[in-house]
Structures are given as structure tokens and as C-alpha cells.
Design an enzyme around this catalytic site. Sequence first.
Site, PDB file in Angstrom:
ATOM      1  N   LYS A 137      11.300   2.042  -5.966  1.00 29.45           N
ATOM      2  CA  LYS A 137      11.773   3.404  -5.884  1.00 29.45           C
ATOM      3  C   LYS A 137      11.244   4.131  -4.666  1.00 29.45           C
ATOM      4  O   LYS A 137      11.824   5.120  -4.211  1.00 29.45           O
ATOM      5  CB  LYS A 137      11.326   4.182  -7.138  1.00 29.45           C
ATOM      6  CG  LYS A 137      11.910   3.671  -8.407  1.00 29.45           C
ATOM      7  CD  LYS A 137      11.268   4.445  -9.593  1.00 29.45           C
ATOM      8  CE  LYS A 137      11.682   3.810 -10.890  1.00 29.45           C
ATOM      9  NZ  LYS A 137      10.864   4.309 -11.997  1.00 29.45           N
ATOM     10  N   GLU A 147      11.191   0.964   3.924  1.00 30.52           N
ATOM     11  CA  GLU A 147      10.126   0.930   2.920  1.00 30.52           C
ATOM     12  C   GLU A 147       9.281   2.198   3.042  1.00 30.52           C
ATOM     13  O   GLU A 147       9.183   2.792   4.124  1.00 30.52           O
ATOM     14  CB  GLU A 147       9.300  -0.347   3.162  1.00 30.52           C
ATOM     15  CG  GLU A 147       8.102  -0.566   2.272  1.00 30.52           C
ATOM     16  CD  GLU A 147       8.383  -0.616   0.781  1.00 30.52           C
ATOM     17  OE1 GLU A 147       9.074   0.287   0.283  1.00 30.52           O
ATOM     18  OE2 GLU A 147       7.848  -1.523   0.113  1.00 30.52           O
ATOM     19  N   ASP A 148       8.693   2.615   1.936  1.00 34.18           N
ATOM     20  CA  ASP A 148       7.829   3.801   1.980  1.00 34.18           C
ATOM     21  C   ASP A 148       6.506   3.503   2.657  1.00 34.18           C
ATOM     22  O   ASP A 148       6.050   4.243   3.519  1.00 34.18           O
ATOM     23  CB  ASP A 148       7.619   4.389   0.562  1.00 34.18           C
ATOM     24  CG  ASP A 148       7.111   3.364  -0.457  1.00 34.18           C
ATOM     25  OD1 ASP A 148       7.009   2.172  -0.120  1.00 34.18           O
ATOM     26  OD2 ASP A 148       6.823   3.770  -1.592  1.00 34.18           O
ATOM     27  N   ASP A 164       1.458  -1.892   2.721  1.00 34.91           N
ATOM     28  CA  ASP A 164       0.059  -1.863   2.282  1.00 34.91           C
ATOM     29  C   ASP A 164      -0.511  -3.279   2.409  1.00 34.91           C
ATOM     30  O   ASP A 164      -0.855  -3.708   3.507  1.00 34.91           O
ATOM     31  CB  ASP A 164       0.054  -1.318   0.848  1.00 34.91           C
ATOM     32  CG  ASP A 164      -1.301  -0.996   0.304  1.00 34.91           C
ATOM     33  OD1 ASP A 164      -2.205  -0.694   1.091  1.00 34.91           O
ATOM     34  OD2 ASP A 164      -1.492  -1.021  -0.928  1.00 34.91           O
ATOM     35  N   PHE A 172      -5.073   6.590  -1.136  1.00 35.90           N
ATOM     36  CA  PHE A 172      -3.884   6.509  -1.980  1.00 35.90           C
ATOM     37  C   PHE A 172      -3.083   7.792  -1.809  1.00 35.90           C
ATOM     38  O   PHE A 172      -3.580   8.887  -2.072  1.00 35.90           O
ATOM     39  CB  PHE A 172      -4.255   6.292  -3.449  1.00 35.90           C
ATOM     40  CG  PHE A 172      -3.059   5.943  -4.273  1.00 35.90           C
ATOM     41  CD1 PHE A 172      -2.547   4.647  -4.263  1.00 35.90           C
ATOM     42  CD2 PHE A 172      -2.404   6.902  -5.023  1.00 35.90           C
ATOM     43  CE1 PHE A 172      -1.415   4.322  -5.003  1.00 35.90           C
ATOM     44  CE2 PHE A 172      -1.272   6.584  -5.768  1.00 35.90           C
ATOM     45  CZ  PHE A 172      -0.782   5.287  -5.746  1.00 35.90           C
ATOM     46  N   ARG A 198       6.969  11.799  -6.706  1.00 31.40           N
ATOM     47  CA  ARG A 198       7.935  11.299  -5.730  1.00 31.40           C
ATOM     48  C   ARG A 198       8.740  12.439  -5.102  1.00 31.40           C
ATOM     49  O   ARG A 198       9.245  12.328  -4.006  1.00 31.40           O
ATOM     50  CB  ARG A 198       8.904  10.297  -6.385  1.00 31.40           C
ATOM     51  CG  ARG A 198       8.214   9.046  -6.923  1.00 31.40           C
ATOM     52  CD  ARG A 198       9.245   7.991  -7.315  1.00 31.40           C
ATOM     53  NE  ARG A 198       8.655   6.919  -8.086  1.00 31.40           N
ATOM     54  CZ  ARG A 198       8.006   5.870  -7.587  1.00 31.40           C
ATOM     55  NH1 ARG A 198       7.871   5.759  -6.283  1.00 31.40           N
ATOM     56  NH2 ARG A 198       7.514   4.928  -8.365  1.00 31.40           N
TER      57      ARG A 198
HETATM   58  P1  IMP Z   1       2.166  -3.852  -0.862  1.00 33.90           P
HETATM   59  O1  IMP Z   1       2.985  -4.886  -1.576  1.00 33.90           O
HETATM   60  O2  IMP Z   1       0.701  -3.934  -1.230  1.00 33.90           O
HETATM   61  O3  IMP Z   1       2.378  -3.830   0.636  1.00 33.90           O
HETATM   62  O4  IMP Z   1       2.559  -2.465  -1.448  1.00 33.90           O
HETATM   63  C1  IMP Z   1       3.774  -1.972  -1.241  1.00 33.90           C
HETATM   64  C2  IMP Z   1       4.197  -1.036  -2.342  1.00 33.90           C
HETATM   65  O5  IMP Z   1       3.117  -0.487  -3.084  1.00 33.90           O
HETATM   66  C3  IMP Z   1       4.861   0.104  -1.651  1.00 33.90           C
HETATM   67  O6  IMP Z   1       6.217  -0.182  -1.575  1.00 33.90           O
HETATM   68  C4  IMP Z   1       4.535   1.280  -2.513  1.00 33.90           C
HETATM   69  O7  IMP Z   1       5.593   1.484  -3.409  1.00 33.90           O
HETATM   70  C5  IMP Z   1       3.253   0.912  -3.217  1.00 33.90           C
HETATM   71  N1  IMP Z   1       2.090   1.568  -2.589  1.00 33.90           N
HETATM   72  C6  IMP Z   1       1.194   1.039  -1.744  1.00 33.90           C
HETATM   73  N2  IMP Z   1       0.285   1.941  -1.328  1.00 33.90           N
HETATM   74  C7  IMP Z   1       0.614   3.088  -1.949  1.00 33.90           C
HETATM   75  C8  IMP Z   1       0.064   4.418  -1.932  1.00 33.90           C
HETATM   76  O8  IMP Z   1      -0.913   4.773  -1.233  1.00 33.90           O
HETATM   77  N3  IMP Z   1       0.708   5.315  -2.715  1.00 33.90           N
HETATM   78  C9  IMP Z   1       1.800   5.030  -3.480  1.00 33.90           C
HETATM   79  N4  IMP Z   1       2.348   3.821  -3.515  1.00 33.90           N
HETATM   80  C10 IMP Z   1       1.761   2.848  -2.763  1.00 33.90           C
HETATM   81 MG    MG Z   2       7.743   0.764  -2.069  1.00 33.10          MG
END
Ligand code: IMP
Ligand code: MG
Length: 185
Positions: A45, A102-103, A106, A155, A168
Site C-alpha cells: 500500500k 515504491e515508498d 529499506d 521509522f 498513510r
Molecule cells: P524493505 O523490504 O525492508 O526494503 O522494506 C520495504 C517496505 O517496508 C516498504 O515498502 C515500506 O512499506 C516498509 N517500510 C520500510 N521502512 C519503513 C518506515 O520507516 N516506515 C514505514 N514503512 C516502512
Molecule cells: Mg512499500
Amino acid sequence: MSLLDDDISKVLISKKDIAKRTLELGDEISRDYKDKDLVIIGILKGAFVFTSDLARSIPLRCSVDFLATSSYGSKGVKSSGEVKLLKGLSSSIDGKDVLITEDILDSGTTLNFVLNLLKKEKPASVNVCTLLNKPSRRKIDVPAKYVGFTIKDEFVVGYGLGYNGWYRNLPYVGVLRESIWQGGQ
Ligand code: IMP
Ligand code: MG
């Protein structure tokens, strides 16, 4: 009624700065994809707000689709490391030039999963545009051609990013008060 602003300890990126950077990214993407068959694929989302603003800053004929993935527990502030596909594409991307929106990038787990999934569908090209990048937490190296803002390890919520399904709809990116997420890991 609970007001969203009360749960935020700091505004990290203002509504105005996000709008300015989104226009810059839109210009750059429009130049790069001028003669291409562009499909923008937002990852739900978190990317729903960014995708809709970015798409409106790209004045090219293109289509927009969404994928939904999940890797967080409902109250998690850390990825579980296991990505699940909750919703697939609605149309074929065979031969198309795909831009994943992508948002936040991470650990890289989600985008790595999505890139591997989409490459199997034989697109002509695939690139990533992420609003936020948190390089300090990377576990898998994922190439992101377009990055809105690089942030430190905090975060964040808002502008599509959520915690426990909330925040959101906040129009800026902010840091959540520690008292809200304590115990949620
Ligand atoms: P990754 O798989 O660890 O790269 O994380 C990616 C997903 O985790 C993103 O698409 C976000 O939806 C969520 N995410 C990662 N860091 C944050 C944060 O600081 N706040 C909110 N959602 C996060
Ligand atoms: Mg995401």
C-alpha cells in the site's frame, strides 16, 4: 477524535518539499521515457500516494498498475524478511518499459522480490523510483535509478507510509513518536 499530527515528533520532509522533488523526478523520468512504452507499477500500500502524484507529473502516454506485497506484521517497525505477494498485475508487461514506484527502499527485500518477479514477465526494461531511501539498513543491494530523498535510520510515516495501517493519509513524511511504536517490534 485523534489527530494525526499529535503522534508525530518531527516533520522530516514537508508537503512542499515532496511536491517539488516529485516534479523534478517527473521531469527526469519524462525525458528518459519519451520514446518508450512506459508502465508505472506502484507497490501497495505504501506507494499509493507517491505513485498518483508522480504519475501526474509525467505528461507521457503511459499506463499505471499496482502490485501488493506484505512483509510487515500489523505493528511491526522492522521487516519480517519474508515478502508475500497479495495482489498481482492486471495486465501483461511483456515488451513494456516498467518503472516500479515504491515508498521506501529499506532492507531491499521487497524490491528485490518484486524485481525478480517482474523480470520473469519479459519487460523490455525495469527501473525503480523510490520516494525514500534508507541505505543504512540495506541487506540486499537493489539498484534504484530515481531516488526522492535519502534519509537516516528512523521509522517514518505519512505520504503513503503507514504504521499499524495508520498515518498513510498524513500529507508529509514525519517521525512517529517513540511512545506510539514502543513494544510494537
Ligand atoms: P524493505 O523490504 O525492508 O526494503 O522494506 C520495504 C517496505 O517496508 C516498504 O515498502 C515500506 O512499506 C516498509 N517500510 C520500510 N521502512 C519503513 C518506515 O520507516 N516506515 C514505514 N514503512 C516502512
Ligand atoms: Mg512499500
